[in-house]
Motif scaffolding. Sequence first.
Motif, PDB file in Angstrom:
ATOM      1  N   ILE A  31       0.782  -1.189  -0.001  1.00  0.00           N
ATOM      2  CA  ILE A  31       0.103  -0.020   0.052  1.00  0.00           C
ATOM      3  C   ILE A  31       1.126   1.375  -0.058  1.00  0.00           C
ATOM      4  O   ILE A  31       1.802   1.157   0.631  1.00  0.00           O
ATOM      5  N   LYS A  32       0.691   2.304  -0.782  1.00  0.00           N
ATOM      6  CA  LYS A  32       1.479   3.430  -0.851  1.00  0.00           C
ATOM      7  C   LYS A  32       0.820   4.426   0.276  1.00  0.00           C
ATOM      8  O   LYS A  32      -0.281   4.691   0.233  1.00  0.00           O
ATOM      9  N   VAL A  33       1.677   5.131   1.034  1.00  0.00           N
ATOM     10  CA  VAL A  33       1.347   5.953   1.770  1.00  0.00           C
ATOM     11  C   VAL A  33       2.294   7.197   1.635  1.00  0.00           C
ATOM     12  O   VAL A  33       3.194   7.189   1.272  1.00  0.00           O
ATOM     13  N   VAL A  86       1.625  -5.217   3.575  1.00  0.00           N
ATOM     14  CA  VAL A  86       0.657  -5.712   4.635  1.00  0.00           C
ATOM     15  C   VAL A  86       0.230  -7.315   4.457  1.00  0.00           C
ATOM     16  O   VAL A  86       0.314  -7.598   3.094  1.00  0.00           O
ATOM     17  N   ALA A  87       0.568  -8.180   5.433  1.00  0.00           N
ATOM     18  CA  ALA A  87       0.014  -9.413   5.311  1.00  0.00           C
ATOM     19  C   ALA A  87      -1.404  -9.579   6.132  1.00  0.00           C
ATOM     20  O   ALA A  87      -1.489  -8.873   7.067  1.00  0.00           O
ATOM     21  N   GLU A  88      -2.283 -10.383   5.640  1.00  0.00           N
ATOM     22  CA  GLU A  88      -3.753 -10.417   6.298  1.00  0.00           C
ATOM     23  C   GLU A  88      -4.325 -11.839   6.025  1.00  0.00           C
ATOM     24  O   GLU A  88      -3.975 -12.590   4.933  1.00  0.00           O
ATOM     25  N   SER A  89      -5.130 -12.023   6.796  1.00  0.00           N
ATOM     26  CA  SER A  89      -5.913 -13.402   6.769  1.00  0.00           C
ATOM     27  C   SER A  89      -7.245 -13.413   7.491  1.00  0.00           C
ATOM     28  O   SER A  89      -7.233 -12.567   8.180  1.00  0.00           O
ATOM     29  N   GLU A 141       5.415  10.197  15.278  1.00  0.00           N
ATOM     30  CA  GLU A 141       4.529  10.834  14.314  1.00  0.00           C
ATOM     31  C   GLU A 141       4.580  10.291  12.904  1.00  0.00           C
ATOM     32  O   GLU A 141       3.362  10.141  12.300  1.00  0.00           O
ATOM     33  N   GLU A 142       5.431   9.762  12.353  1.00  0.00           N
ATOM     34  CA  GLU A 142       5.674   9.357  10.848  1.00  0.00           C
ATOM     35  C   GLU A 142       4.561   7.896  11.302  1.00  0.00           C
ATOM     36  O   GLU A 142       4.017   7.590  10.402  1.00  0.00           O
ATOM     37  N   THR A 143       4.909   7.105  12.328  1.00  0.00           N
ATOM     38  CA  THR A 143       4.048   6.251  12.490  1.00  0.00           C
ATOM     39  C   THR A 143       2.556   6.016  12.619  1.00  0.00           C
ATOM     40  O   THR A 143       1.858   5.406  11.997  1.00  0.00           O
ATOM     41  N   ALA A 144       2.254   7.255  13.181  1.00  0.00           N
ATOM     42  CA  ALA A 144       0.793   7.556  13.155  1.00  0.00           C
ATOM     43  C   ALA A 144       0.168   7.923  11.897  1.00  0.00           C
ATOM     44  O   ALA A 144      -0.858   7.495  11.443  1.00  0.00           O
ATOM     45  N   LYS A 145       1.136   8.715  10.974  1.00  0.00           N
ATOM     46  CA  LYS A 145       0.465   8.754   9.650  1.00  0.00           C
ATOM     47  C   LYS A 145       0.346   7.348   8.848  1.00  0.00           C
ATOM     48  O   LYS A 145      -0.449   7.258   7.979  1.00  0.00           O
ATOM     49  N   VAL A 146       1.350   6.618   9.000  1.00  0.00           N
ATOM     50  CA  VAL A 146       1.496   5.447   8.308  1.00  0.00           C
ATOM     51  C   VAL A 146      -0.035   4.433   8.817  1.00  0.00           C
ATOM     52  O   VAL A 146      -0.502   3.999   7.906  1.00  0.00           O
ATOM     53  N   LEU A 147      -0.105   4.253  10.106  1.00  0.00           N
ATOM     54  CA  LEU A 147      -1.129   3.475  10.437  1.00  0.00           C
ATOM     55  C   LEU A 147      -2.597   4.160  10.064  1.00  0.00           C
ATOM     56  O   LEU A 147      -3.429   3.428   9.655  1.00  0.00           O
ATOM     57  N   SER A 148      -2.674   5.482  10.245  1.00  0.00           N
ATOM     58  CA  SER A 148      -3.939   6.020   9.768  1.00  0.00           C
ATOM     59  C   SER A 148      -4.088   5.531   8.260  1.00  0.00           C
ATOM     60  O   SER A 148      -5.236   5.460   7.878  1.00  0.00           O
ATOM     61  N   GLN A 149      -3.219   5.961   7.467  1.00  0.00           N
ATOM     62  CA  GLN A 149      -3.491   5.529   5.784  1.00  0.00           C
ATOM     63  C   GLN A 149      -3.551   4.086   5.626  1.00  0.00           C
ATOM     64  O   GLN A 149      -4.583   3.679   4.889  1.00  0.00           O
ATOM     65  N   VAL A 150      -3.054   3.280   6.426  1.00  0.00           N
ATOM     66  CA  VAL A 150      -3.154   1.680   6.054  1.00  0.00           C
ATOM     67  C   VAL A 150      -4.644   1.418   6.547  1.00  0.00           C
ATOM     68  O   VAL A 150      -5.229   0.554   5.725  1.00  0.00           O
ATOM     69  N   ILE A 151      -4.698   1.900   7.666  1.00  0.00           N
ATOM     70  CA  ILE A 151      -5.991   1.571   8.331  1.00  0.00           C
ATOM     71  C   ILE A 151      -7.284   2.192   7.360  1.00  0.00           C
ATOM     72  O   ILE A 151      -8.371   1.397   7.102  1.00  0.00           O
ATOM     73  N   THR A 208      -6.984   2.979   4.019  1.00  0.00           N
ATOM     74  CA  THR A 208      -7.034   2.139   2.739  1.00  0.00           C
ATOM     75  C   THR A 208      -7.943   0.901   2.964  1.00  0.00           C
ATOM     76  O   THR A 208      -8.646   0.622   1.871  1.00  0.00           O
ATOM     77  N   LEU A 209      -7.515   0.171   3.930  1.00  0.00           N
ATOM     78  CA  LEU A 209      -7.891  -1.280   4.054  1.00  0.00           C
ATOM     79  C   LEU A 209      -9.424  -1.274   4.486  1.00  0.00           C
ATOM     80  O   LEU A 209     -10.096  -2.451   4.559  1.00  0.00           O
ATOM     81  N   GLY A 210      -9.991  -0.193   5.075  1.00  0.00           N
ATOM     82  CA  GLY A 210     -11.218  -0.120   5.817  1.00  0.00           C
ATOM     83  C   GLY A 210     -11.348  -0.663   7.043  1.00  0.00           C
ATOM     84  O   GLY A 210     -12.262  -1.689   6.968  1.00  0.00           O
ATOM     85  N   LEU A 211     -10.424  -0.682   7.969  1.00  0.00           N
ATOM     86  CA  LEU A 211     -10.544  -1.536   9.072  1.00  0.00           C
ATOM     87  C   LEU A 211     -10.991  -0.865  10.464  1.00  0.00           C
ATOM     88  O   LEU A 211     -11.016  -1.553  11.216  1.00  0.00           O
TER      89      LEU A 211
END
Length: 457
Positions: A85-87, A100-103, A217-227, A229-232
Amino acid sequence: MAIITEEEEETKTLVPPGSKESITKNPKPQSENPFPFWFYFTIIFSLATLLFVSLSLYSSQNDPRSWFLSLPPALRQHYSDGRTIKVQVNPDELPIEVFVAESGPAQSENVIIVHGLGLSSYAFREIIQSLGSKGIHGVAIDLPGNGFSDKSMVVVGGDREIGFVGRVKEVYGLIQEKGVFWAFDHMVETGDLPYEEIIKLQNSKRRSLKAIELGSEETAKVLSQVIDTLGLFPVHLVLHDSALGLASNWVSENPQSVRSITLLDSSINPSLPLWVLHIPVIREVLLGFSFAFKMLVSLRCSKDMTLSQIEAHRILLKGRNGREAVLGSLKKLNHSFDIAQWGNSDAVNGIPMQVIWSKQVSDVWSEEGERVSKALRKAKFVTHSGSRWPQESKSSELTGYITDFVSAFPISFKRVSEEPIPEKVQKILDEAKAGGDHDHAHTGYTDAYGLGEGWTT
């Protein structure tokens, strides 16, 4: 009859060599031969060309494709099972890719696992698969700088220190573009070397790799965009090891998006002593030889991991500038983080929390678990039989704790996104409202086309 003539004897004065008189009386002409300059120039240029070609061959053997093809089958399979996923971490930088790995079923409860420094989603592959088999959507991400996510970014332009090798490449590229005698011709025409033009060209064309350094701060941006994008949303968050310090800011800023938090042997200081990777020679030995890295992991992280598992982590930590990225993120960790203050803050205090702690590492680590338990009085506290990296050998035990905790909550509600209404439908709605038939308008079209925001299970 012989004529004898008296010749005046010239008086000879001895002048010491190197004195002023000796220099003025015996001047030596200076050599104007340009041959030495071009001889040395040719030698230096040839050596630079040889060095550049060697570096090019070396780097071509370590490009991402070659690196991926050299991975063990288990790592390649893990990558094939996931996605990227691009962030956008910083607005003035190019987007970076996050793996991202998911199951498990996507419409079920979402458990997202964030690893500590020195690890990756590969360490939690068995846990997310076990969660999926229990009907829970398990997601594990590689934070930037770790695993299969981008570990470095290309920086264009700027006056940065890039070292001797980088400057050799720049000079070689400039010579290739302008020609060998470009600077010499300019010197003949103007009498000066084009220093300013050379520097300007170097800075404008400079391409350098910069390790991705990840802070809270960077981790917060990454988590927000990944979650997002995946609609989590909302998520059950599992933070392992030093991930607590990285993700704490995002939790404080987004408490409405977090249903629960599980801390798995969480600490500000990573269990893997990353500081040793600063030391020359030692870092080469640890990352270059499997037996050395296995001794380090067995001493500080886990004694139950197999050699193949440890080897996979070593490869991911070493490859594609991983060491530089992890060390950069280590510098940005907030080592003064107060877990009691964070856990009892207004934003986090209302979030259900569970602490899973090892009881087998040492007495010191058990005392640390007691301190965390006292700091988070509302948290459920359980122990496991593994080490500080228990996810490899005790995956079924950890999955049981996580599943029981998540299943104790009511089913999550997910927000339905608002969709645009087709023009024809909007026209019918407007006509119905104008005619006063409000109930018909609402009954016939509101649910079908998502007017407003609704909540569904």
